[in-house]
Motif scaffolding. Structure first.
Motif, PDB file in Angstrom:
ATOM      1  N   GLU A   1      99.240   1.321  70.819  1.00 24.83           N
ATOM      2  CA  GLU A   1      98.591   0.222  70.095  1.00 24.83           C
ATOM      3  C   GLU A   1      97.114   0.569  70.077  1.00 24.83           C
ATOM      4  O   GLU A   1      96.537   0.899  71.128  1.00 24.83           O
ATOM      5  CB  GLU A   1      98.791  -1.084  70.842  1.00 24.83           C
ATOM      6  N   VAL A   2      96.507   0.497  68.904  1.00 22.19           N
ATOM      7  CA  VAL A   2      95.138   0.972  68.747  1.00 22.19           C
ATOM      8  C   VAL A   2      94.247  -0.145  68.226  1.00 22.19           C
ATOM      9  O   VAL A   2      94.688  -0.988  67.436  1.00 22.19           O
ATOM     10  CB  VAL A   2      95.114   2.160  67.751  1.00 22.19           C
ATOM     11  N   TYR A   3      93.005  -0.141  68.674  1.00 29.04           N
ATOM     12  CA  TYR A   3      92.003  -1.049  68.113  1.00 29.04           C
ATOM     13  C   TYR A   3      90.784  -0.210  67.797  1.00 29.04           C
ATOM     14  O   TYR A   3      90.182   0.402  68.671  1.00 29.04           O
ATOM     15  CB  TYR A   3      91.665  -2.144  69.120  1.00 29.04           C
TER      16      TYR A   3
ATOM     17  N   ASP B   1      90.158  -1.942  62.669  1.00 30.11           N
ATOM     18  CA  ASP B   1      90.777  -3.253  62.874  1.00 30.11           C
ATOM     19  C   ASP B   1      89.761  -4.369  62.753  1.00 30.11           C
ATOM     20  O   ASP B   1      90.106  -5.516  62.503  1.00 30.11           O
ATOM     21  CB  ASP B   1      91.434  -3.304  64.262  1.00 30.11           C
ATOM     22  N   GLU B   2      88.509  -4.039  62.985  1.00 31.08           N
ATOM     23  CA  GLU B   2      87.445  -5.045  62.902  1.00 31.08           C
ATOM     24  C   GLU B   2      86.183  -4.387  62.377  1.00 31.08           C
ATOM     25  O   GLU B   2      86.032  -3.154  62.470  1.00 31.08           O
ATOM     26  CB  GLU B   2      87.149  -5.635  64.289  1.00 31.08           C
ATOM     27  N   PHE B   3      85.323  -5.207  61.851  1.00 28.95           N
ATOM     28  CA  PHE B   3      84.023  -4.737  61.380  1.00 28.95           C
ATOM     29  C   PHE B   3      82.999  -5.682  61.988  1.00 28.95           C
ATOM     30  O   PHE B   3      82.947  -6.849  61.639  1.00 28.95           O
ATOM     31  CB  PHE B   3      83.995  -4.772  59.851  1.00 28.95           C
ATOM     32  N   VAL B   4      82.231  -5.166  62.937  1.00 32.24           N
ATOM     33  CA  VAL B   4      81.281  -6.032  63.631  1.00 32.24           C
ATOM     34  C   VAL B   4      79.930  -5.987  62.927  1.00 32.24           C
ATOM     35  O   VAL B   4      79.514  -4.937  62.435  1.00 32.24           O
ATOM     36  CB  VAL B   4      81.137  -5.612  65.116  1.00 32.24           C
ATOM     37  N   ARG B   5      79.283  -7.139  62.871  1.00 37.27           N
ATOM     38  CA  ARG B   5      77.899  -7.195  62.387  1.00 37.27           C
ATOM     39  C   ARG B   5      77.108  -7.890  63.485  1.00 37.27           C
ATOM     40  O   ARG B   5      77.526  -8.949  63.958  1.00 37.27           O
ATOM     41  CB  ARG B   5      77.843  -7.997  61.075  1.00 37.27           C
ATOM     42  N   THR B   6      75.988  -7.290  63.863  1.00 29.80           N
ATOM     43  CA  THR B   6      75.270  -7.839  65.021  1.00 29.80           C
ATOM     44  C   THR B   6      74.635  -9.199  64.723  1.00 29.80           C
ATOM     45  O   THR B   6      74.120  -9.839  65.627  1.00 29.80           O
ATOM     46  CB  THR B   6      74.194  -6.852  65.523  1.00 29.80           C
ATOM     47  N   THR B   7      74.672  -9.627  63.450  1.00 32.48           N
ATOM     48  CA  THR B   7      74.155 -10.965  63.129  1.00 32.48           C
ATOM     49  C   THR B   7      75.246 -12.036  63.236  1.00 32.48           C
ATOM     50  O   THR B   7      74.973 -13.216  62.995  1.00 32.48           O
ATOM     51  CB  THR B   7      73.569 -10.991  61.704  1.00 32.48           C
ATOM     52  N   GLN B   8      76.459 -11.640  63.604  1.00 33.25           N
ATOM     53  CA  GLN B   8      77.527 -12.642  63.722  1.00 33.25           C
ATOM     54  C   GLN B   8      77.357 -13.449  65.015  1.00 33.25           C
ATOM     55  O   GLN B   8      76.986 -12.879  66.055  1.00 33.25           O
ATOM     56  CB  GLN B   8      78.896 -11.939  63.736  1.00 33.25           C
TER      57      GLN B   8
ATOM     58  N   GLY C   1      97.470  -9.507  71.599  1.00 34.83           N
ATOM     59  CA  GLY C   1      97.563  -8.073  71.902  1.00 34.83           C
ATOM     60  C   GLY C   1      97.156  -7.722  73.319  1.00 34.83           C
ATOM     61  O   GLY C   1      96.623  -8.534  74.073  1.00 34.83           O
ATOM     62  N   LEU C   2      97.405  -6.471  73.652  1.00 40.00           N
ATOM     63  CA  LEU C   2      97.104  -5.961  74.985  1.00 40.00           C
ATOM     64  C   LEU C   2      95.585  -5.882  75.181  1.00 40.00           C
ATOM     65  O   LEU C   2      94.838  -5.859  74.217  1.00 40.00           O
ATOM     66  CB  LEU C   2      97.710  -4.553  75.125  1.00 40.00           C
ATOM     67  N   PRO C   3      95.148  -5.806  76.456  1.00 38.74           N
ATOM     68  CA  PRO C   3      93.701  -5.734  76.715  1.00 38.74           C
ATOM     69  C   PRO C   3      93.032  -4.549  76.029  1.00 38.74           C
ATOM     70  O   PRO C   3      93.669  -3.516  75.786  1.00 38.74           O
ATOM     71  CB  PRO C   3      93.626  -5.571  78.236  1.00 38.74           C
ATOM     72  N   LEU C   4      91.747  -4.725  75.738  1.00 41.23           N
ATOM     73  CA  LEU C   4      90.956  -3.671  75.086  1.00 41.23           C
ATOM     74  C   LEU C   4      90.024  -2.965  76.070  1.00 41.23           C
ATOM     75  O   LEU C   4      89.905  -1.750  76.076  1.00 41.23           O
ATOM     76  CB  LEU C   4      90.101  -4.269  73.977  1.00 41.23           C
ATOM     77  N   TRP C   5      89.297  -3.778  76.828  1.00 45.97           N
ATOM     78  CA  TRP C   5      88.257  -3.194  77.669  1.00 45.97           C
ATOM     79  C   TRP C   5      88.835  -2.628  78.958  1.00 45.97           C
ATOM     80  O   TRP C   5      89.717  -3.242  79.508  1.00 45.97           O
ATOM     81  CB  TRP C   5      87.153  -4.239  77.969  1.00 45.97           C
ATOM     82  N   PRO C   6      88.370  -1.468  79.465  1.00 41.16           N
ATOM     83  CA  PRO C   6      87.263  -0.664  78.966  1.00 41.16           C
ATOM     84  C   PRO C   6      87.634   0.171  77.739  1.00 41.16           C
ATOM     85  O   PRO C   6      88.792   0.553  77.574  1.00 41.16           O
ATOM     86  CB  PRO C   6      86.935   0.263  80.156  1.00 41.16           C
ATOM     87  N   ALA C   7      86.635   0.459  76.915  1.00 41.57           N
ATOM     88  CA  ALA C   7      86.864   1.287  75.721  1.00 41.57           C
ATOM     89  C   ALA C   7      87.362   2.661  76.154  1.00 41.57           C
ATOM     90  O   ALA C   7      86.949   3.190  77.185  1.00 41.57           O
ATOM     91  CB  ALA C   7      85.564   1.422  74.942  1.00 41.57           C
ATOM     92  N   ASP C   8      88.244   3.214  75.353  1.00 41.25           N
ATOM     93  CA  ASP C   8      88.729   4.571  75.617  1.00 41.25           C
ATOM     94  C   ASP C   8      87.764   5.612  75.074  1.00 41.25           C
ATOM     95  O   ASP C   8      87.633   6.686  75.651  1.00 41.25           O
ATOM     96  CB  ASP C   8      90.111   4.749  74.968  1.00 41.25           C
ATOM     97  N   LEU C   9      87.122   5.283  73.959  1.00 41.86           N
ATOM     98  CA  LEU C   9      86.338   6.308  73.287  1.00 41.86           C
ATOM     99  C   LEU C   9      85.204   5.684  72.478  1.00 41.86           C
ATOM    100  O   LEU C   9      85.442   4.837  71.624  1.00 41.86           O
ATOM    101  CB  LEU C   9      87.292   7.043  72.333  1.00 41.86           C
TER     102      LEU C   9
END
Ligand code: MSP
Length: 517
Positions: A42-44, A90-97, A261-269
């Motif tokens: 499962e990938v994020y 899967d997501e697009f982050v904007r730092t103004t959100q 979904g399954l946990p994300l943190w810590p990031a893999d890459l």
């Protein structure tokens, strides 16, 4: 599997134009994301934009716009760029959100309460262009500052600083005991060299709101906004935090809604370019440790592209526009070229001639020709009906499959492509050696022709699966031409013998139209 494979790219400055360098990084990430998914993980996959800072504020003012409206317009074109590259983020982050800003403020409050920051007056040199304070070490031998800093001014102001010195030794120990933490190895050595030979200077984490208001206010002092890098790096954890990710310290997730979904943190890459290595391998791990969060597993550092041996620059017009290339040559040709040309870590040089040469030799004459002649002969000589299974190319295919999967597990994309191309070359040679067009003329050779046609069609099927992460559209067309439904996106389907005798293939058509004059 107890967590998702979580990978990120650098978040691009919203006020720049998407160029080759940005596209390259995002394509690397997309291939790794697709490969991990095809391997059953499962990938994020997170990418996005860095929207605060002085340059954005100034550009908006120049355009007579507000910073937010200015960012909204640009963000739409960056998102179109991601779609054009066929990224599966899967997501697009904007730092103004607000979801991001809330986490940055929660982290700042905690770090402030725990005594990681202090306020001090600074008097010295400042580069507005780089939004950074300069020290004596930044001067050139003749005493001037490098042109890359733009206009350097003398500045006197109070700011908040993050104490870093206490973190130096554990970080060295962490990098030494986790050899894969920074890859490739020469980048790891660079970080270790830096940490062992310098005393870390404390990091300035604020800017006075009177001078710069396009930023996230410090929750403990509204006269200040957060320094852009503190804000930007936090995106990697703010998105998991905004989904109440169980891997993230609870105080960062307050007020958010649980995600699925399954946990994300810590990031893999974390995939980044070489110019921002220090931010990711020194400041970011220290920030995380202070926040009480686990460190990412790997920072993968790619090199920089030049064009025709020169730095790409809008002012000289020396740029490669990925959008134009994709329109003219197709997204897969672009994705292929950047990954085939440049191994992750080294620097690359784009030339239009080099791009066209690979398009013609490797895509049109290599892969395209193999698929087209294999399927056309099957159509012509056997009405498109797959003959009995034959295993002559099986050992070659199995060797390449094993090798490619191993390389992809280690994020070795260029060597993986070389391995896959060895199978393409082998299969093209097999056509020349077995000469099916001659066999077809001799009824006594019918069984031999069946064997050859099976081996070729099955090799095309295996290639579609191996190449799917790199060339998603092309490999779907190979599947379609093979008369197979679905997408070649599952690694389990790669086992030899997947084409069933009696199956009717679809209609062959060139995959990479020749563009020779
Ligand atoms: N906003 C910061 C990153 C914050 S990450 C928390 C930033 N943005 S950027 O737009 O300047 O660069 C984004 C990415 O593109 C970086 O990883 C950078 O190395 C990469 N590239 C920018 N130009 C490049 C080339 N010419 N070649 C290859 N990659 C390059 O830095």
């Amino acid at each position: 599997m107890n967590k998702r494979f979580y990978l990120t790219t650098a978040i691009d400055y919203v006020n720049g134009q998407p160029h080759l360098g940005h596209a390259y990084e995002k394509v690397i990430a997309d291939v790794i994301a697709r490969f991990q998914r095809s391997a059953g993980s499962e990938v994020y996959f997170l990418t996005g934009l860095d929207e605060h800072g002085q340059k954005v504020q100034q550009a908006a003012v120049t355009e007579g716009s507000t910073p937010q409206a200015y960012c909204d317009v640009l963000a739409a074109s960056w998102q179109a760029f991601a779609r054009k590259l066929e990224l599966t983020n899967d997501e697009f982050v904007r730092t103004t959100q607000s979801r991001h800003k809330a986490v940055v403020q929660a982290a700042l409050s905690r770090l402030h309460a725990e005594g990681h920051f202090y306020k001090e007056k600074y008097e010295g040199f400042y580069s507005a262009k780089e939004e950074t304070f300069l020290t004596e070490k930044d001067r050139l031998p003749d005493g001037s500052f490098p042109a890359s800093f733009g206009e350097v001014i003398r500045l006197q102001e109070q700011n908040y600083y993050f104490r870093l010195k206490d973190h130096q030794q554990w970080l060295i120990d962490h990098i030494e005991s986790n050899p894969g933490f920074v890859a490739p190895e020469h980048r790891r050595n660079e970080v270790l060299g830096f940490l062992k030979n310098n005393v870390l200077e404390d990091l300035c984490i604020s800017r006075p709101a009177s001078r710069l208001n396009w930023g996230i206010p410090l929750p403990f002092d509204p006269d200040y906004v957060t320094y852009v890098w503190f804000d930007a790096l936090t995106n990697y954890i703010s998105i998991p935090a905004s989904q109440q990710d169980p891997g993230v310290p609870a105080y960062l997730t307050e007020g958010s809604q649980p995600g699925a979904g399954l946990p994300l943190w810590p990031a893999d890459l974390h995939i980044i370019g070489k110019d921002i290595l220090k931010f990711h391998s020194v400041y970011w791990p220290i920030m995380l440790k202070a926040m009480g969060a686990a460190l990412p597993k790997q920072i993968l550092v790619h090199g920089w592209w030049q064009k025709d041996g020169q730095k790409m620059s809008k002012t000289t017009g020396n740029v490669v526009d990925p959008m134009v290339l994709v329109d003219e040559w197709g997204v897969d040709a672009f994705r292929f070229y950047v990954l085939r040309e440049l191994d992750i870590g080294g620097d690359g040089n784009w030339t239009d001639a080099g791009f066209k040469a690979r398009y013609s030799a490797e895509l049109a004459n290599g892969l395209g020709n193999l698929v087209n002649r294999s399927l056309s002969m099957l159509k012509r000589y056997r009405q498109g009906i797959v003959p009995a299974q034959s295993d002559e190319l099986r050992p070659d295919a199995e060797k390449v499959v094993a090798e490619t999967l191993e390389l992809l597990k280690g994020n070795r994309l260029q060597p993986a492509l070389l391995s896959i191309w060895s199978l393409i070359t082998r299969a093209n040679q097999y056509v020349d050696q077995t000469a099916p067009f001659k066999l077809a003329k001799d009824p006594a050779q019918a069984a031999r022709l069946d064997e050859v046609l099976y081996n070729l069609a099955e090799t095309c099927r295996v290639l579609a699966i191996l190449l799917w992460p790199f060339l998603p559209g092309t490999t779907c067309r190979i599947y379609e031409q093979l008369g197979l439904s679905g997408t070649p996106d599952s690694r389990t389907a790669v086992a030899w013998g997947g084409l069933i005798p009696g199956h009717a293939i679809g209609t062959p058509a060139p995959l990479f139209p020749r563009k020779d004059p």
